[in-house]
Design a protein around this motif. Structure first.
Motif, PDB file in Angstrom:
ATOM      1  N   PRO B 220     -17.960 -65.073-120.094  1.00  0.00           N
ATOM      2  CA  PRO B 220     -18.289 -63.640-120.077  1.00  0.00           C
ATOM      3  C   PRO B 220     -17.134 -62.817-120.640  1.00  0.00           C
ATOM      4  CG  PRO B 220     -18.554 -64.668-117.892  1.00  0.00           C
ATOM      5  CD  PRO B 220     -17.744 -65.597-118.738  1.00  0.00           C
ATOM      6  N   GLN B 221     -17.455 -62.034-121.658  1.00  0.00           N
ATOM      7  CA  GLN B 221     -16.434 -61.216-122.333  1.00  0.00           C
ATOM      8  C   GLN B 221     -16.754 -59.731-122.250  1.00  0.00           C
ATOM      9  OE1 GLN B 221     -13.440 -62.467-124.167  1.00  0.00           O
ATOM     10  NE2 GLN B 221     -13.982 -63.863-122.501  1.00  0.00           N
ATOM     11  N   GLY B 222     -17.772 -59.399-121.480  1.00  0.00           N
ATOM     12  CA  GLY B 222     -18.085 -57.999-121.231  1.00  0.00           C
ATOM     13  C   GLY B 222     -18.448 -57.836-119.773  1.00  0.00           C
ATOM     14  N   LEU B 223     -18.016 -56.730-119.157  1.00  0.00           N
ATOM     15  CA  LEU B 223     -18.302 -56.494-117.737  1.00  0.00           C
ATOM     16  C   LEU B 223     -18.203 -54.998-117.499  1.00  0.00           C
ATOM     17  CD1 LEU B 223     -18.744 -57.971-114.964  1.00  0.00           C
ATOM     18  CD2 LEU B 223     -16.273 -57.776-114.634  1.00  0.00           C
ATOM     19  N   ALA B 224     -19.248 -54.424-116.935  1.00  0.00           N
ATOM     20  CA  ALA B 224     -19.228 -52.970-116.736  1.00  0.00           C
ATOM     21  C   ALA B 224     -20.143 -52.608-115.593  1.00  0.00           C
ATOM     22  CB  ALA B 224     -19.678 -52.260-118.005  1.00  0.00           C
ATOM     23  N   VAL B 225     -19.864 -51.472-115.008  1.00  0.00           N
ATOM     24  CA  VAL B 225     -20.654 -51.026-113.871  1.00  0.00           C
ATOM     25  C   VAL B 225     -21.756 -50.082-114.361  1.00  0.00           C
ATOM     26  CG1 VAL B 225     -19.299 -48.962-113.291  1.00  0.00           C
ATOM     27  CG2 VAL B 225     -20.397 -50.284-111.461  1.00  0.00           C
ATOM     28  N   ASP B 226     -22.910 -50.207-113.765  1.00  0.00           N
ATOM     29  CA  ASP B 226     -23.999 -49.275-113.992  1.00  0.00           C
ATOM     30  C   ASP B 226     -23.659 -48.009-113.204  1.00  0.00           C
ATOM     31  OD1 ASP B 226     -26.412 -47.824-113.550  1.00  0.00           O
ATOM     32  OD2 ASP B 226     -27.581 -49.621-113.972  1.00  0.00           O
ATOM     33  N   HIS B 227     -23.454 -46.905-113.919  1.00  0.00           N
ATOM     34  CA  HIS B 227     -22.934 -45.711-113.254  1.00  0.00           C
ATOM     35  C   HIS B 227     -23.852 -45.217-112.140  1.00  0.00           C
ATOM     36  CE1 HIS B 227     -19.665 -45.366-116.060  1.00  0.00           C
ATOM     37  NE2 HIS B 227     -20.498 -45.474-117.069  1.00  0.00           N
ATOM     38  N   ALA B 228     -25.163 -45.335-112.349  1.00  0.00           N
ATOM     39  CA  ALA B 228     -26.097 -44.783-111.372  1.00  0.00           C
ATOM     40  C   ALA B 228     -26.177 -45.640-110.117  1.00  0.00           C
ATOM     41  CB  ALA B 228     -27.494 -44.654-112.001  1.00  0.00           C
ATOM     42  N   THR B 229     -26.193 -46.964-110.295  1.00  0.00           N
ATOM     43  CA  THR B 229     -26.473 -47.843-109.160  1.00  0.00           C
ATOM     44  C   THR B 229     -25.236 -48.556-108.633  1.00  0.00           C
ATOM     45  OG1 THR B 229     -26.848 -49.757-110.584  1.00  0.00           O
ATOM     46  CG2 THR B 229     -28.752 -48.331-110.132  1.00  0.00           C
ATOM     47  N   GLY B 230     -24.175 -48.621-109.430  1.00  0.00           N
ATOM     48  CA  GLY B 230     -22.992 -49.371-109.017  1.00  0.00           C
ATOM     49  C   GLY B 230     -23.106 -50.867-109.253  1.00  0.00           C
ATOM     50  N   THR B 231     -24.223 -51.311-109.801  1.00  0.00           N
ATOM     51  CA  THR B 231     -24.418 -52.733-110.109  1.00  0.00           C
ATOM     52  C   THR B 231     -23.551 -53.146-111.303  1.00  0.00           C
ATOM     53  OG1 THR B 231     -26.690 -52.528-109.398  1.00  0.00           O
ATOM     54  CG2 THR B 231     -26.172 -54.429-110.785  1.00  0.00           C
ATOM     55  N   LEU B 232     -23.104 -54.410-111.280  1.00  0.00           N
ATOM     56  CA  LEU B 232     -22.315 -54.920-112.397  1.00  0.00           C
ATOM     57  C   LEU B 232     -23.221 -55.566-113.436  1.00  0.00           C
ATOM     58  CD1 LEU B 232     -19.078 -55.152-112.662  1.00  0.00           C
ATOM     59  CD2 LEU B 232     -20.015 -54.347-110.473  1.00  0.00           C
ATOM     60  N   TRP B 233     -22.931 -55.316-114.683  1.00  0.00           N
ATOM     61  CA  TRP B 233     -23.590 -55.976-115.801  1.00  0.00           C
ATOM     62  C   TRP B 233     -22.542 -56.722-116.593  1.00  0.00           C
ATOM     63  CZ3 TRP B 233     -28.869 -55.042-117.590  1.00  0.00           C
ATOM     64  CH2 TRP B 233     -29.621 -54.257-116.694  1.00  0.00           C
ATOM     65  N   LEU B 234     -22.996 -57.813-117.195  1.00  0.00           N
ATOM     66  CA  LEU B 234     -22.059 -58.723-117.843  1.00  0.00           C
ATOM     67  C   LEU B 234     -22.656 -59.214-119.151  1.00  0.00           C
ATOM     68  CD1 LEU B 234     -20.507 -61.820-116.102  1.00  0.00           C
ATOM     69  CD2 LEU B 234     -22.312 -62.169-117.763  1.00  0.00           C
ATOM     70  N   SER B 235     -21.804 -59.417-120.163  1.00  0.00           N
ATOM     71  CA  SER B 235     -22.262 -60.100-121.376  1.00  0.00           C
ATOM     72  C   SER B 235     -21.466 -61.380-121.516  1.00  0.00           C
ATOM     73  CB  SER B 235     -22.078 -59.215-122.609  1.00  0.00           C
ATOM     74  OG  SER B 235     -20.709 -58.963-122.848  1.00  0.00           O
ATOM     75  N   GLU B 236     -22.128 -62.424-122.014  1.00  0.00           N
ATOM     76  CA  GLU B 236     -21.427 -63.697-122.141  1.00  0.00           C
ATOM     77  C   GLU B 236     -21.831 -64.429-123.412  1.00  0.00           C
ATOM     78  OE1 GLU B 236     -22.822 -66.943-119.372  1.00  0.00           O
ATOM     79  OE2 GLU B 236     -23.607 -65.205-118.295  1.00  0.00           O
ATOM     80  N   HIS B 237     -20.896 -65.240-123.876  1.00  0.00           N
ATOM     81  CA  HIS B 237     -21.112 -66.024-125.086  1.00  0.00           C
ATOM     82  C   HIS B 237     -21.930 -67.261-124.772  1.00  0.00           C
ATOM     83  CE1 HIS B 237     -17.332 -64.468-127.400  1.00  0.00           C
ATOM     84  NE2 HIS B 237     -18.047 -63.499-126.880  1.00  0.00           N
TER      85      HIS B 237
END
Lengths: 373, 373
Positions: B220-237
């Protein structure tokens, strides 16, 4: 103001050094030994190495590596050490020179590292040149980290084949000393670059940590090689009683906490047995405890009566103990106690055969013991 | 001689900066975006943070943390970083400010550490003041160390409750991504001081590493929080194909290597299935691979059409991708590709709503994209 302060301290240092040096001799079975203060005002010194050019390096537990040159402690410590967690019994601990230090300048050192409020024992090395460590690299850290701040072990020794050994205390987690899945309570054996030797006893055993050479230890604070055989010997703290000297064999289980001569600090028995099949008896045990720290096999001609004997320091008992092989050569026995009146952290045989001692105090000393001229 | 060299480089820098800034606009679905070079000549920049006073810190993979003030990169890097192993894909990686940085000055950073020729991903923090990190402390390192030099993960993010998350790649040890006994191939969740939160999904599960929040990840080389819900989202190779965007849930298994849309680099199938019970489908997947790196949810009014959309950078595909929620709001779909013509390492939303990009090159740039005035 700062200059004056330094000058005053320096004078006090000189006076105390002179007084002590003149005042003290120790009566021993080989006659009087004269005590010389090589350095004092050391903050809980833990270990010492002497480089080929005569410079000495002394670790102070709070995380400083002091330099000593031509009779003087330098104010500026060695640069380039990693962050050390100086907590409880932990901090900057042992020092050892690579057997080929003269060519590769590798200084090995052990210390305690913090991670998220937990601690562990780490072995690292760096190349030492003129007051600075460079190319510092981690070689090993004990898993897992634990929040307790005691029983770090931390003694380093090299065998005759340049394997490096590190003692790891049980971190107060007794059961771990019998578990090969965790490092605490064991002696670690590595190649000089930190790789695991193929012939380590638990290599390939499922779940076992391959770095482990021996286990069932509580808190080993002495580690030294037998000069004749290359075998490692270790001293370790028991609980209340049951301090041990052990001769290490590959894969050996030294019994803690299933077998011990010690008791709980409350006085209650820990085990009902002193021996178990598959667990190796100590070569010597002290009950009550002396808190052994520092272990060497003496080999110089300077004190010929001691050649081949083992010497242990003692923190709690504030003395040296000399141990010699039993008649049948199957064990050791303590044959002499030499009161030092200070907690003894470490022992070394000096290049000239003198016995060097580091005392464990906020104003610790480096003492040298040798026969009166 | 050195002064002349510096002067020449500085002039070249100015020329290229001016040329680039004047030359480039990007056509997008929301009209032209103007590209401004904020800094260039960065050596493989990985991450960027902006402090409350406007100073920016930029990590360079080889182990330097660069300072940027009032439009200028300072020559002197930040002091006080621990030793970083800059090998393969590893080195100094991500940066993140504590949510309460303004009061506590904690800068979080990830990096690769060597131990005896093996490597792992470490999370640490230090207090940042005027070019220096102090009180640096380790918070976590992934176990075990491995000799491979790729798939370190390393992205850091905070959720709305100041938990800190770290991605750990599979280190090329595919099977480990399905093993809770090892960290590689997982997302780690910690309290801000590195302690394990009591409500982590595998706390108390025998043999499981309690730091693990989700697993079955590749790199995983991307990780960010969903501003509205606080959930984490991730991108991976993925491997060859099968790059994913995942929405993280506690204890979630994201399937690698048992389920993937990707193939072996040889072209052979890795799995015959794209779904398995108990394994969570990606919200989006790219086949062929784009090598996603950097992930944000855009929220500014500066580009109102993008509000709430996700933006991913791409190393291999040298572009930005905009993703938006599907009509039924159960997944994402990539709706726009914006060619950047450079490998994109990281993305940020600037305080003024501009889109900041770090490009992955030995002469990397910090670019700012915003609507033409």
């Amino acid at each position: 103001m700062k200059r004056i302060w330094v000058a005053v301290c320096f004078s006090i240092g000189l006076i105390s050094q002179t007084e002590t040096a003149l005042a003290r001799t120790l009566k021993t079975s080989v006659g009087s030994l004269q005590v010389t203060v090589m350095a004092d005002g050391l903050a809980f010194p833990w270990a010492l190495v002497v480089l080929p050019d005569g410079e000495a390096l002394i670790s102070e537990r709070a995380g400083r590596l002091r330099r000593w040159q031509r009779g003087q402690l330098l104010e500026a410590p060695v640069k380039g050490l990693p962050a050390v967690a100086a907590v409880g019994q932990g901090g900057l601990l042992d020092l050892a020179l690579h057997p080929d230090f003269i060519h590769n300048r590798w200084l090995y050192f052990s210390y305690v590292e913090q991670q998220a409020g937990r601690y562990t024992t780490v072995l690292a090395r760096g190349r030492y040149h003129a007051g600075r460590l460079s190319e510092v690299e981690r070689l090993f850290h004990a898993e897992p980290y634990v929040s307790t701040q005691h029983h770090f072990g931390g003694r380093i020794a090299f065998d005759h084949d340049a394997h490096v050994y590190l003692t790891v205390g049980d971190r107060g987690q007794r059961d771990w000393a019998q578990q090969l899945t965790r490092h605490p309570g064991s002696v670690i054996r590595l190649l000089d670059d930190g790789q695991v030797p193929d012939d380590n006893p638990f290599v390939g055993q499922r779940g076992a940590r391959p770095e482990i050479f021996s286990y069932g230890h509580r808190n080993p604070q002495g580690l030294a090689v037998d000069h004749a055989t290359g075998t490692l010997w270790l001293s370790e703290h028991g609980p209340r009683g049951g301090d041990e000297v052990n001769r290490l064999v590959a894969g050996g289980n030294y019994g803690w906490p299933l077998v011990t001569y010690g008791r709980e600090y409350s006085g209650a028995e820990i085990t009902e047995t002193r021996q178990r099949p598959g667990m190796i008896d100590p070569k010597w045990q002290w009950t009550p405890s002396i808190a052994p720290s520092g272990l060497i096999q003496y080999q110089s001609h300077l004190i010929p009566e001691w050649q081949g004997d083992w010497l242990s320091g003692a923190l709690k008992a504030k003395m040296l103990v000399r141990l010699t092989a039993t008649m049948d050569n199957t064990a050791l026995e303590a044959v002499e106690q030499i009161p030092i009146q200070q907690r003894v952290r470490s022992l070394y045989e000096a290049p000239d055969g003198a016995l060097w001692i580091l005392t464990d105090s906020g104003s610790g000393q480096w003492l040298s013991l040798s026969p009166e001229p």
